[in-house]
Design a protein around this motif. Structure first.
Motif, mmCIF file in Angstrom:
data_model
loop_
_atom_site.group_PDB
_atom_site.id
_atom_site.type_symbol
_atom_site.label_atom_id
_atom_site.label_comp_id
_atom_site.label_asym_id
_atom_site.label_seq_id
_atom_site.Cartn_x
_atom_site.Cartn_y
_atom_site.Cartn_z
ATOM 1 N N SER A 216 0.854 -1.192 0.000
ATOM 2 C CA SER A 216 0.000 0.000 0.000
ATOM 3 C C SER A 216 0.886 1.236 0.000
ATOM 4 O O SER A 216 2.038 1.198 0.450
ATOM 5 C CB SER A 216 -0.919 0.021 1.228
ATOM 6 O OG SER A 216 -0.183 0.333 2.397
ATOM 7 N N GLU A 217 0.358 2.318 -0.486
ATOM 8 C CA GLU A 217 1.117 3.567 -0.529
ATOM 9 C C GLU A 217 1.475 4.029 0.881
ATOM 10 O O GLU A 217 2.574 4.540 1.126
ATOM 11 C CB GLU A 217 0.310 4.650 -1.256
ATOM 12 C CG GLU A 217 1.108 5.905 -1.511
ATOM 13 C CD GLU A 217 0.351 6.916 -2.349
ATOM 14 O OE1 GLU A 217 0.669 8.122 -2.237
ATOM 15 O OE2 GLU A 217 -0.555 6.520 -3.107
ATOM 16 N N GLN A 218 0.564 3.821 1.818
ATOM 17 C CA GLN A 218 0.818 4.208 3.209
ATOM 18 C C GLN A 218 1.997 3.416 3.784
ATOM 19 O O GLN A 218 2.874 3.983 4.430
ATOM 20 C CB GLN A 218 -0.439 3.989 4.051
ATOM 21 C CG GLN A 218 -0.287 4.409 5.495
ATOM 22 C CD GLN A 218 -1.564 4.184 6.296
ATOM 23 O OE1 GLN A 218 -2.518 3.581 5.810
ATOM 24 N NE2 GLN A 218 -1.572 4.659 7.518
ATOM 25 N N ASP A 219 2.019 2.106 3.540
ATOM 26 C CA ASP A 219 3.142 1.285 4.007
ATOM 27 C C ASP A 219 4.443 1.727 3.353
ATOM 28 O O ASP A 219 5.480 1.828 4.012
ATOM 29 C CB ASP A 219 2.899 -0.197 3.700
ATOM 30 C CG ASP A 219 1.888 -0.831 4.619
ATOM 31 O OD1 ASP A 219 1.508 -0.200 5.627
ATOM 32 O OD2 ASP A 219 1.473 -1.965 4.319
ATOM 33 N N GLU A 220 4.374 1.969 2.073
ATOM 34 C CA GLU A 220 5.568 2.396 1.338
ATOM 35 C C GLU A 220 6.140 3.688 1.909
ATOM 36 O O GLU A 220 7.345 3.793 2.167
ATOM 37 C CB GLU A 220 5.228 2.570 -0.136
ATOM 38 C CG GLU A 220 6.409 2.945 -0.998
ATOM 39 C CD GLU A 220 6.033 3.053 -2.460
ATOM 40 O OE1 GLU A 220 6.652 3.886 -3.144
ATOM 41 O OE2 GLU A 220 5.145 2.313 -2.923
ATOM 42 N N ASP A 221 5.283 4.658 2.135
ATOM 43 C CA ASP A 221 5.726 5.942 2.693
ATOM 44 C C ASP A 221 6.336 5.754 4.079
ATOM 45 O O ASP A 221 7.373 6.343 4.398
ATOM 46 C CB ASP A 221 4.568 6.935 2.762
ATOM 47 C CG ASP A 221 4.097 7.388 1.385
ATOM 48 O OD1 ASP A 221 4.846 7.214 0.395
ATOM 49 O OD2 ASP A 221 2.974 7.907 1.304
ATOM 50 N N GLN B 4 10.273 6.367 5.016
ATOM 51 C CA GLN B 4 10.574 7.379 6.032
ATOM 52 C C GLN B 4 11.462 6.793 7.124
ATOM 53 O O GLN B 4 12.405 7.441 7.587
ATOM 54 C CB GLN B 4 9.282 7.950 6.626
ATOM 55 C CG GLN B 4 9.487 9.212 7.425
ATOM 56 C CD GLN B 4 10.071 10.348 6.588
ATOM 57 O OE1 GLN B 4 9.634 10.605 5.473
ATOM 58 N NE2 GLN B 4 11.065 11.021 7.122
ATOM 59 N N ILE B 5 11.170 5.568 7.534
ATOM 60 C CA ILE B 5 11.999 4.900 8.545
ATOM 61 C C ILE B 5 13.424 4.732 8.023
ATOM 62 O O ILE B 5 14.396 5.024 8.722
ATOM 63 C CB ILE B 5 11.386 3.537 8.951
ATOM 64 C CG1 ILE B 5 10.090 3.743 9.739
ATOM 65 C CG2 ILE B 5 12.389 2.717 9.758
ATOM 66 C CD1 ILE B 5 9.304 2.467 9.968
#
Length: 97
Positions: free
Chosen positions: A52-57, A61-62
């Protein structure tokens, strides 16, 4: 997963899909080593995708805030080269008839 292995100092292995192994063997047999080295050189986790885009972001970031993309790229390239070396050696192993 690569980032977690680096951050937690867990040994990392790369398992290639059959299509990648076939591509490697065909490239070696055709003498297209530059294609292979170019693909490894171009590997960049900045361009990786997640489910998902949220997971990717979140993952990116991490990585950005901890080890950095360069460290993850170096580790992934190193393990990929290890796996390709195994495949290369298999080219010299007699196959049962």
């Amino acid at each position: 997963e690569s980032y977690v292995c680096i951050a937690q100092e867990i040994p990392m292995n790369i398992i290639l899909p059959n299509t990648a192994e076939t591509f490697f063997r065909e490239a070696m047999e055709a003498g297209r080593i530059r294609v292979l080295t170019g693909a490894v050189d171009e590997l960049n986790v900045r361009h990786a995708r997640a489910g998902s885009e949220q997971d990717e972001d979140m993952i990116k970031q991490i990585i950005l805030n901890t080890t950095g993309f360069d460290a993850v790229n170096r580790a992934v390239r190193s393990r990929l080269i290890d796996q390709l070396t195994v495949l290369f050696r298999e080219l010299f192993t007699p196959q049962p008839s």
